[in-house]
Design an enzyme around this catalytic site. Sequence first.
Site, PDB file in Angstrom:
ATOM      1  N   ARG A 152       6.433   4.505   2.208  1.00  0.00           N
ATOM      2  CA  ARG A 152       5.780   5.729   1.751  1.00  0.00           C
ATOM      3  C   ARG A 152       6.774   6.878   1.950  1.00  0.00           C
ATOM      4  O   ARG A 152       7.595   6.852   2.868  1.00  0.00           O
ATOM      5  CB  ARG A 152       4.506   5.990   2.558  1.00  0.00           C
ATOM      6  CG  ARG A 152       3.470   4.878   2.462  1.00  0.00           C
ATOM      7  CD  ARG A 152       2.293   5.151   3.389  1.00  0.00           C
ATOM      8  NE  ARG A 152       1.295   4.090   3.314  1.00  0.00           N
ATOM      9  CZ  ARG A 152       1.279   3.021   4.113  1.00  0.00           C
ATOM     10  NH1 ARG A 152       2.208   2.881   5.054  1.00  0.00           N
ATOM     11  NH2 ARG A 152       0.348   2.097   3.989  1.00  0.00           N
ATOM     12  N   LYS A 176       1.077   4.360   8.778  1.00  0.00           N
ATOM     13  CA  LYS A 176      -0.228   5.001   8.953  1.00  0.00           C
ATOM     14  C   LYS A 176      -0.872   4.590  10.270  1.00  0.00           C
ATOM     15  O   LYS A 176      -0.798   3.430  10.668  1.00  0.00           O
ATOM     16  CB  LYS A 176      -1.156   4.617   7.794  1.00  0.00           C
ATOM     17  CG  LYS A 176      -0.892   5.382   6.507  1.00  0.00           C
ATOM     18  CD  LYS A 176      -1.965   5.054   5.479  1.00  0.00           C
ATOM     19  CE  LYS A 176      -1.811   5.905   4.227  1.00  0.00           C
ATOM     20  NZ  LYS A 176      -2.865   5.611   3.236  1.00  0.00           N
ATOM     21  N   HIS A 255       6.055   7.525  -5.044  1.00  0.00           N
ATOM     22  CA  HIS A 255       5.070   6.445  -4.917  1.00  0.00           C
ATOM     23  C   HIS A 255       5.243   5.400  -6.020  1.00  0.00           C
ATOM     24  O   HIS A 255       4.953   4.224  -5.825  1.00  0.00           O
ATOM     25  CB  HIS A 255       3.655   7.013  -4.940  1.00  0.00           C
ATOM     26  CG  HIS A 255       2.683   6.163  -4.170  1.00  0.00           C
ATOM     27  ND1 HIS A 255       2.751   6.022  -2.800  1.00  0.00           N
ATOM     28  CD2 HIS A 255       1.646   5.390  -4.575  1.00  0.00           C
ATOM     29  CE1 HIS A 255       1.785   5.204  -2.393  1.00  0.00           C
ATOM     30  NE2 HIS A 255       1.106   4.808  -3.443  1.00  0.00           N
ATOM     31  N   ARG A 258       7.601   2.928  -4.928  1.00  0.00           N
ATOM     32  CA  ARG A 258       6.924   1.989  -4.008  1.00  0.00           C
ATOM     33  C   ARG A 258       6.220   0.907  -4.821  1.00  0.00           C
ATOM     34  O   ARG A 258       6.272  -0.281  -4.488  1.00  0.00           O
ATOM     35  CB  ARG A 258       5.940   2.759  -3.132  1.00  0.00           C
ATOM     36  CG  ARG A 258       5.091   1.917  -2.168  1.00  0.00           C
ATOM     37  CD  ARG A 258       4.344   2.874  -1.250  1.00  0.00           C
ATOM     38  NE  ARG A 258       3.198   2.284  -0.584  1.00  0.00           N
ATOM     39  CZ  ARG A 258       3.264   1.634   0.581  1.00  0.00           C
ATOM     40  NH1 ARG A 258       4.432   1.474   1.175  1.00  0.00           N
ATOM     41  NH2 ARG A 258       2.171   1.160   1.151  1.00  0.00           N
ATOM     42  N   HIS A 281       0.109  -2.598   4.340  1.00  0.00           N
ATOM     43  CA  HIS A 281      -1.299  -2.581   3.942  1.00  0.00           C
ATOM     44  C   HIS A 281      -2.146  -3.288   5.004  1.00  0.00           C
ATOM     45  O   HIS A 281      -1.813  -4.406   5.416  1.00  0.00           O
ATOM     46  CB  HIS A 281      -1.496  -3.302   2.603  1.00  0.00           C
ATOM     47  CG  HIS A 281      -1.019  -2.515   1.427  1.00  0.00           C
ATOM     48  ND1 HIS A 281      -0.751  -3.077   0.199  1.00  0.00           N
ATOM     49  CD2 HIS A 281      -0.755  -1.185   1.280  1.00  0.00           C
ATOM     50  CE1 HIS A 281      -0.356  -2.145  -0.644  1.00  0.00           C
ATOM     51  NE2 HIS A 281      -0.355  -0.988  -0.014  1.00  0.00           N
ATOM     52  N   TYR A 290      -1.198  -5.582  -7.385  1.00  0.00           N
ATOM     53  CA  TYR A 290       0.091  -5.802  -8.036  1.00  0.00           C
ATOM     54  C   TYR A 290       0.118  -7.092  -8.851  1.00  0.00           C
ATOM     55  O   TYR A 290       0.921  -7.220  -9.779  1.00  0.00           O
ATOM     56  CB  TYR A 290       1.220  -5.773  -7.004  1.00  0.00           C
ATOM     57  CG  TYR A 290       1.369  -4.413  -6.385  1.00  0.00           C
ATOM     58  CD1 TYR A 290       1.858  -3.339  -7.127  1.00  0.00           C
ATOM     59  CD2 TYR A 290       0.974  -4.173  -5.073  1.00  0.00           C
ATOM     60  CE1 TYR A 290       1.955  -2.065  -6.578  1.00  0.00           C
ATOM     61  CE2 TYR A 290       1.077  -2.902  -4.518  1.00  0.00           C
ATOM     62  CZ  TYR A 290       1.565  -1.864  -5.272  1.00  0.00           C
ATOM     63  OH  TYR A 290       1.652  -0.605  -4.727  1.00  0.00           O
TER      64      TYR A 290
END
Length: 312
Positions: A152, A176, A255, A258, A281, A290
């Site tokens: 990110r 995160k 992004h 990414r 994730h 994806y």
Amino acid sequence: MSASSDRWISAFLEAQSAELDAARNTLLGYGRDLQDFAGFVATAKRDLETTDRALIEDYLIHCEAQGLAASTRARRLSAIKQLFRFAFEEGWRTDNPALRIKGPGKSKSLPKTLSEAEVTALLTAARSHGRTPGDRLRNACLMEVLYATGMRVSELVTLPANAARGDTRMLLVLGKGGKERMVPLSPPARAALVEWLAVRDEVEDRHRVETGSKPSRFLFPSTGKEGHLTRHRFHGLIKEIAVAAGVSPASVTPHRLRHAFATHLLANGADLRAIQTLLGHADISTTEIYTHVLDERLKDLVLTHHPLARKD
């Protein structure tokens, strides 16, 4: 917004930060959404203590009338639901007026990505974009590392310099919620990182000698108040590189690189679980999107290149 509403939101955000270790950007998003809702409640001459289901539904109608996307409205309702659940658990209210309200749901549109040729053009342009040799080495490093890791943008610009020292085959990334993960670097990304780090250290050492200040702890330092290259500046920088590469700037964002990282890995046979780990994730269902991107690309390939394909 009333003082009581402000206290409710502040207490909720503090709890999210302390108990759930929510990321800073997540907290800022919650804060913006809840302040907008509290402002709407205030215009109705009410406060959060007396808000009922009808008023919350009026707010959602108001958001739709403003032309806000379904995903934005869903996110705002989610924040409102969490706030009132928190208020109920704290004993500030005896009910939860948002409990049974259903939102519009998030859109299932597929993430937009970039082709391998477009990424190659961007990486090539980054090596020659910049006013000084140091700027060009930094830009090349930013782009190579971003595409090689799928980080990110907030993770990239806040990388500490120590993360790049020693064995540069792997980088330790703080993601995160304060979760750490290891990501491997490609040979081009390693080479760009080594070159940039040498120039960066030389500049930092010279600055320390001249001013007596401590060297920056960031891999991509800046003189701004945050001490590192900002997300906003990098967003503008990648647009400049896109123009230099002959790629539409509208189609290039950090992004989207990414997304390209994940899509290209999957197209070349990478395991979905491995991609989930690399992207950081928490849920593999987030990564599974994806596979749909790849399916759409394969379908487009057949429809545009198969000899029996028709043009309607």
